[in-house]
Enzyme design. Structure first.
Site, short mmCIF file in Angstrom:
data_model
loop_
_atom_site.label_atom_id
_atom_site.label_comp_id
_atom_site.label_asym_id
_atom_site.label_seq_id
_atom_site.Cartn_x
_atom_site.Cartn_y
_atom_site.Cartn_z
NE ARG A 55 -8.64 5.63 -18.93
CZ ARG A 55 -9.93 5.46 -19.27
NH1 ARG A 55 -10.31 4.37 -19.92
NH2 ARG A 55 -10.83 6.36 -18.96
CE1 TYR A 87 10.39 -12.85 -18.09
CE2 TYR A 87 8.13 -12.51 -17.38
CZ TYR A 87 9.44 -12.09 -17.45
OH TYR A 87 9.79 -10.93 -16.85
CE LYS A 125 12.27 -9.12 -21.73
NZ LYS A 125 11.54 -10.34 -21.37
#
Ligand code: PLP
Length: 391
Positions: free
Chosen positions: A60, A111, A209
């Site tokens: 983790r 965004y 992206k």
């Protein structure tokens, strides 16, 4: 657990493009494979004296494959360190949550999902938010409050108008007030802008992206000029909140980044050509692209970008319905959200962003991929002609 540098100081002399193409040149010591194996283990063997000398203990907090991809991102950005997250939103929100309650100044044109989180969720963590037009330096100066503002967060070029914010000018204002500057550089990519060179403290990417580039990974990254106490806190939060990117996604991302430079240069050449063609199209009322001399922020873009990127928007003649019809009429462009993949995408943004958005209703956002630009233009031109002609 601190990220370890795997590369030698010597490899740091090479150009980022060279290092990214070879994913830092790592060779698997066991097999001599030129592509590093994918590390999937969640747990690691302790040494017999109870130590963890490998630097890894539990999945983790950290992962060797994730670290390799982080090293590539840090190199591309000229950063001291990078951290990968499960998404761009996860990276951006972790950055905010690592701050004690403070005042945050953020770009109006950015965004939409992150702007919406800042406005609606960040106040629940004690933050106050000012949304301003960061392409207007006087407005940034007015908004930043010395001693109270601890973070200025800008996106440049900003979605979906491709507004350019002067990174160096905003960095000066932020630093004079005792604030850090973070830059969402998803659209510029490290190929065209390295925000840290202009004085930014932290760079953020939606690695979903351009960095990955193939529309098959959701990932986010932060990279820093200085791994300070805030940076350590971000790293701790990433572990505590379980925000680490999965190893397979990191492995795919590293594969994508090998071709980043070639992809974005080719896509940008096409975007530049398309912008010039679309300006002349009788069914287009306007073209928003920082590479056009007519773009209001062209001069700043030229100063801080070595290329103008592959994102542009068009304003369709007539009205919103004509814009939606244009998107409905394309055959080659894919009608989908997101950006930065090898396939070209078209999207009516006002439908996505809702009434609080600065996006004009007749705007279509174009993400230019690797197809032949003439094929892309022909398809869009026929879609526009059909949509605008119809009443
Ligand atoms: C997509 C995107 C984000 C959000 O990233 P996710 O990976 O989808 O969470 C943030 N900023 C910009 C500029 C983006 O395009």
């Amino acid at each position: 657990m601190a990220s370890k540098k795997i590369s030698s100081p010597k490899s740091r002399m090479l150009k980022p493009r060279t290092l990214a193409a070879q994913a830092m040149g790592h060779i698997d010591p066991a097999t001599k494979a030129v592509v590093m194996p994918l590390h999937v283990a969640t747990t690691y063997l302790r040494d017999s004296d109870n130590q963890y000398r490998s630097g890894f203990s539990y999945g983790r907090a950290d992962n060797a494959t994730v670290r390799q991809a982080e090293e590539v991102i840090a190199t591309l950005e000229g950063a001291r360190a990078a951290l990968l997250f499960g998404s761009g939103m996860s990276a951006a929100t972790a950055l905010v949550m690592a701050h004690k309650p403070c005042h945050i100044v953020a770009s109006q044109v950015m965004y939409w999902a992150f702007r919406s989180w800042l406005v609606n969720e960040a106040p629940r963590f004690g933050h106050t938010i000012s949304i301003v037009d960061t392409s207007n330096i006087a407005a940034v100066k007015r908004a930043v409050v010395p001693g109270k503002t601890k973070l200025v967060f800008i996106e440049t070029p900003g979605n979906p108008l491709w507004t350019i914010t002067d990174i160096a000018a905003v960095a000066k204002i932020a630093h004079a007030a005792g604030a850090r500057l973070a830059v969402d550089s998803t659209v510029a990519t490290p190929v065209f802008t390295q925000p840290l060179k202009f004085g930014a403290d932290i760079v953020m990417h939606s690695a979903s992206k351009y960095l990955n580039g193939h529309s098959d990974v959701i990932a986010g990254a932060l990279a820093c000029a200085k791994p300070d106490a805030l940076w350590k806190r971000i790293e701790t939060l990433r572990s505590q909140h379980g925000l680490l990117l999965g190893p397979f996604e990191a492995w795919l991302l590293m594969r994508g980044m090998r071709t980043l430079d070639a992809r974005v240069h080719a896509e940008t050449r096409s975007a530049m050509w398309l912008a010039a063609q679309l300006v002349k199209n009788p069914n287009v009322a306007g073209v928003l692209y920082p590479g056009l001399r007519t773009h209001p922020d062209h001069a700043i873009a030229k100063r801080q970008m070595s290329g103008f990127g592959a994102m542009l928007s068009i304003l369709v003649k007539r009205d919103e319905r004509a814009a939606i019809r244009t998107a409905a009429n394309v055959k080659l462009w894919k009608r989908a959200t997101s950006l930065g993949g090898v396939e070209s995408l078209i999207e009516h943004r006002a439908s996505v962003e809702g009434p609080s958005s600065p996006c004009p209703p007749n705007l279509l956002r174009l993400s230019v991929g690797l197809e032949d630009p003439q094929d892309l233009y022909d398809d869009l031109a026929q879609a526009l002609a059909k949509a605008v002609r119809r009443k």
